[in-house]
Design a protein around this motif. Sequence first.
Motif, PDB file in Angstrom:
ATOM      1  N   TRP A  82      44.863  36.606  34.031  1.00  0.00           N
ATOM      2  CA  TRP A  82      44.290  37.868  33.537  1.00  0.00           C
ATOM      3  C   TRP A  82      45.354  38.657  32.781  1.00  0.00           C
ATOM      4  O   TRP A  82      45.133  39.093  31.647  1.00  0.00           O
ATOM      5  CB  TRP A  82      43.779  38.663  34.725  1.00  0.00           C
ATOM      6  CG  TRP A  82      42.850  39.802  34.417  1.00  0.00           C
ATOM      7  CD1 TRP A  82      43.110  40.865  33.617  1.00  0.00           C
ATOM      8  CD2 TRP A  82      41.527  39.993  34.915  1.00  0.00           C
ATOM      9  NE1 TRP A  82      42.038  41.728  33.596  1.00  0.00           N
ATOM     10  CE2 TRP A  82      41.050  41.206  34.377  1.00  0.00           C
ATOM     11  CE3 TRP A  82      40.717  39.264  35.778  1.00  0.00           C
ATOM     12  CZ2 TRP A  82      39.787  41.698  34.675  1.00  0.00           C
ATOM     13  CZ3 TRP A  82      39.458  39.762  36.062  1.00  0.00           C
ATOM     14  CH2 TRP A  82      38.996  40.952  35.519  1.00  0.00           C
ATOM     15  N   ARG A 105      42.227  33.339  29.970  1.00  0.00           N
ATOM     16  CA  ARG A 105      41.715  33.931  31.206  1.00  0.00           C
ATOM     17  C   ARG A 105      40.796  32.977  31.964  1.00  0.00           C
ATOM     18  O   ARG A 105      40.929  32.835  33.182  1.00  0.00           O
ATOM     19  CB  ARG A 105      40.975  35.238  30.905  1.00  0.00           C
ATOM     20  CG  ARG A 105      40.588  35.986  32.167  1.00  0.00           C
ATOM     21  CD  ARG A 105      39.906  37.306  31.889  1.00  0.00           C
ATOM     22  NE  ARG A 105      40.744  38.261  31.192  1.00  0.00           N
ATOM     23  CZ  ARG A 105      40.490  39.567  31.125  1.00  0.00           C
ATOM     24  NH1 ARG A 105      39.421  40.055  31.758  1.00  0.00           N
ATOM     25  NH2 ARG A 105      41.284  40.371  30.452  1.00  0.00           N
ATOM     26  N   LYS A 122      34.004  36.982  32.020  1.00  0.00           N
ATOM     27  CA  LYS A 122      34.283  37.655  33.293  1.00  0.00           C
ATOM     28  C   LYS A 122      33.338  37.157  34.384  1.00  0.00           C
ATOM     29  O   LYS A 122      33.740  37.015  35.551  1.00  0.00           O
ATOM     30  CB  LYS A 122      34.149  39.168  33.118  1.00  0.00           C
ATOM     31  CG  LYS A 122      35.270  39.808  32.316  1.00  0.00           C
ATOM     32  CD  LYS A 122      35.078  41.301  32.161  1.00  0.00           C
ATOM     33  CE  LYS A 122      35.222  42.021  33.487  1.00  0.00           C
ATOM     34  NZ  LYS A 122      35.144  43.497  33.306  1.00  0.00           N
ATOM     35  N   TRP A 152      44.548  36.342  38.569  1.00  0.00           N
ATOM     36  CA  TRP A 152      45.091  37.599  38.048  1.00  0.00           C
ATOM     37  C   TRP A 152      46.342  37.382  37.196  1.00  0.00           C
ATOM     38  O   TRP A 152      46.615  38.172  36.286  1.00  0.00           O
ATOM     39  CB  TRP A 152      45.372  38.557  39.206  1.00  0.00           C
ATOM     40  CG  TRP A 152      44.113  39.218  39.672  1.00  0.00           C
ATOM     41  CD1 TRP A 152      43.221  38.746  40.582  1.00  0.00           C
ATOM     42  CD2 TRP A 152      43.575  40.451  39.206  1.00  0.00           C
ATOM     43  NE1 TRP A 152      42.162  39.609  40.730  1.00  0.00           N
ATOM     44  CE2 TRP A 152      42.359  40.679  39.899  1.00  0.00           C
ATOM     45  CE3 TRP A 152      44.002  41.411  38.286  1.00  0.00           C
ATOM     46  CZ2 TRP A 152      41.570  41.800  39.690  1.00  0.00           C
ATOM     47  CZ3 TRP A 152      43.215  42.545  38.088  1.00  0.00           C
ATOM     48  CH2 TRP A 152      42.022  42.730  38.779  1.00  0.00           C
TER      49      TRP A 152
END
Length: 245
Positions: free
Chosen positions: A212, A190, A46, A209
């Motif tokens: 994601w 991701r 992340k 996203w």
Amino acid sequence: MGYSLFKSHHLDIFHGSFKITSKILKPVLYIGLPAGIDSLVFNGGKLLVQTIVASLGTSALAANSIASSTNSLLNIPGNAITIVAVTVVGHYAGAGLKEDLNKIIKKLMVYTMVLLGAVSLVFFPFVHHFLKLYSPAPDVASLALHITYLTLICIPVFWPAAFLLPACLRSTRDVVFVTVISIMSMWVIRVFGGYMLVRFTGLGLMGIWIAWCFDWLTRGIPFLGRVAARRYEKYLPKTNSEVSS
């Protein structure tokens, strides 16, 4: 407090009960170490995604912050059920109640999808008004709006399998499989997938996203297969009937 407990005549506390033994430590480490590694790698991924977002400019960074905050609010019911699932599934797993365990996992999955779906449906018409609370610039508001619409669609469908099921599997001691799938999906889909979408498609923050949400899908499918095949049952304690046979 500790002195009062040890000196109390109503409680019988032995000093030996605080002794750490391999019998206690081994199962704790077996579950805790892979879960800790998973959490470390996940948050590291992340952080790397955040650096990619930062390279897209201040507008993308602001829109990402708004979308992440909104996403956290939408996920409150799912996170709450996930916390409860650890205790509930652990109870059935520890007792070796395989049929009841299989049923409760399915029920938790359905409850999570229904609750997240209900939140998304209620929130959907008011997204534009909600985002005004952040007082964003027009370009930031437009980008955050599109991302929020994307997550409102994906969360009820993909999130429960991606995050509720691994919590259930960990409670059955099926931790290695969960850790491997989570790490692979995080970094391949991701991180790397998000970078490729940003680099070669021109989608910008939207590409991050999309990757994601696709990460939720790719990690959820193996977990669904694991639960459907009931392969986690090999980690459950044997019942008296199984031992005698």
